[in-house]
Design a protein around this motif. Structure first.
Motif, short mmCIF file in Angstrom:
data_model
loop_
_atom_site.label_atom_id
_atom_site.label_comp_id
_atom_site.label_asym_id
_atom_site.label_seq_id
_atom_site.Cartn_x
_atom_site.Cartn_y
_atom_site.Cartn_z
N ASP A 37 -2.81 8.55 -0.41
CA ASP A 37 -2.01 7.48 0.18
C ASP A 37 -0.54 7.87 0.24
O ASP A 37 0.14 7.61 1.24
CB ASP A 37 -2.16 6.18 -0.63
CG ASP A 37 -3.52 5.52 -0.42
OD1 ASP A 37 -4.19 5.86 0.57
OD2 ASP A 37 -3.88 4.65 -1.24
N ASP A 47 -7.26 9.22 -4.62
CA ASP A 47 -7.01 8.24 -3.57
C ASP A 47 -5.53 7.86 -3.53
O ASP A 47 -4.95 7.70 -2.45
CB ASP A 47 -7.87 7.00 -3.79
CG ASP A 47 -9.35 7.28 -3.61
OD1 ASP A 47 -9.69 8.33 -3.04
OD2 ASP A 47 -10.17 6.44 -4.04
N ALA A 99 0.81 -1.22 0.00
CA ALA A 99 0.00 0.00 0.00
C ALA A 99 0.84 1.26 0.00
O ALA A 99 0.38 2.32 -0.41
CB ALA A 99 -0.93 0.00 1.21
N THR A 100 2.08 1.21 0.48
CA THR A 100 2.87 2.43 0.65
C THR A 100 4.18 2.42 -0.12
O THR A 100 4.94 3.36 -0.03
CB THR A 100 3.19 2.65 2.13
OG1 THR A 100 4.00 1.55 2.59
CG2 THR A 100 1.95 2.77 2.97
#
Length: 206
Positions: free
Chosen positions: A109, A105, A47-48
Motif C-alpha cells: 500500500d 500488504d 488507506a494512504t
C-alpha cells in the motif's frame, strides 16, 4: 491437535510478540533529511495516510526488497502445516504467516501510494548496498517441499533462520538510511520480532 487448541497456542504466541514490538505509529521526533528525499502527491486518506510525507530511495528499496522477502518467507512457512511434526513448530509457522501477510500488504500500500513498483528489481547487483536479495529461492523451497517429518523440520528451521536473519539485516539498513517514519518504525519492529523468532528457532533446533 484440535482446531481450538491450535488457535489457543497461536494467540499465546502472538500476544507477547505484538506487545513487545509496540504500536505501528511513527516514533517521536523527525528523522534527519537524507539526499534524494521525495514526497507523495497522493492526498492523505485512511488507506494512504501512512504513505504520505517524505521518503527517499532507501525507503523505496527497503519496502520493495522486503515485499519480495516476505513472499518467499510465506511460501516457506506454509510448508510446515502438512510436513512438520512438532506442534510448536506449526504454531510458530502459522504466527509468522499471519504477521508477514499483514506486513506485506501494508508495504505494498505504501509503495502504491508513492507510485512505485511493489516488487524489487530482479537484478541482484541493484541491491548490493541493501543486503542483497533474499537467499531463499525457488530451488531451496522446492527441495524443502520434498521432505517431511524430522528431516523436514531440521532443514526448515535452518533455512528459516537464515531467511529471517536476512530480514534483520535489511531492517537495520532501513533504520540507518531511510527517512519515512512509518517505514523506519516497521523496520525496527521487524528487527525485534525476527530476532526473537531466530532465538526461538535456535532452541527448537537444539
Amino acid at each position: 491437535m484440535t482446531r481450538y487448541r491450535r488457535r489457543t497456542l497461536l494467540v499465546a504466541f502472538l500476544l507477547p510478540l505484538l506487545t513487545s514490538c509496540g504500536s505501528a505509529g511513527p516514533p517521536a521526533g523527525d528523522p534527519a533529511r537524507a539526499p534524494g528525499v521525495g514526497t507523495t502527491a497522493t492526498p492523505a486518506t485512511p488507506a494512504t495516510s501512512a504513505a504520505s510525507g517524505e521518503f527517499n530511495a532507501a525507503d523505496v528499496m527497503f519496502l520493495q526488497m522486503m515485499v519480495t522477502h516476505h513472499e518467499r518467507g510465506l511460501e516457506l512457512v506454509r510448508l510446515a502445516e502438512s510436513r512438520a511434526q512438532r506442534a510448536e513448530l506449526k504454531v510458530l509457522a502459522a504466527a509468522i504467516e499471519v504477521t508477514q501477510s499483514a506486513e506485506r500488504d501494508t508495504m505494498r500500500d505504501w509503495l502504491r501510494g508513492w507510485g512505485r513498483p511493489t516488487s524489487a528489481d530482479p537484478n541482484s547487483h541493484a541491491h548490493a548496498d541493501h543486503g542483497g536479495m533474499p537467499v531463499t529461492g525457488p530451488e531451496e523451497i522446492a527441495a524443502l517441499s520434498r521432505l517431511s517429518g524430522t528431516e523436514f523440520e531440521t532443514a526448515f528451521l535452518n533455512l528459516l533462520i537464515g531467511h529471517q536473519h536476512g530480514a534483520v539485516e535489511m531492517a537495520r539498513t532501513e533504520t540507518r538510511l531511510g527517512v519515512h517514519p512509518p517505514a523506519r518504525d516497521l523496520a525496527r519492529r521487524i528487527d525485534l520480532s525476527r530476532t526473537a523468532q531466530i532465538d526461538q528457532m535456535l532452541k527448537l533446533v537444539g
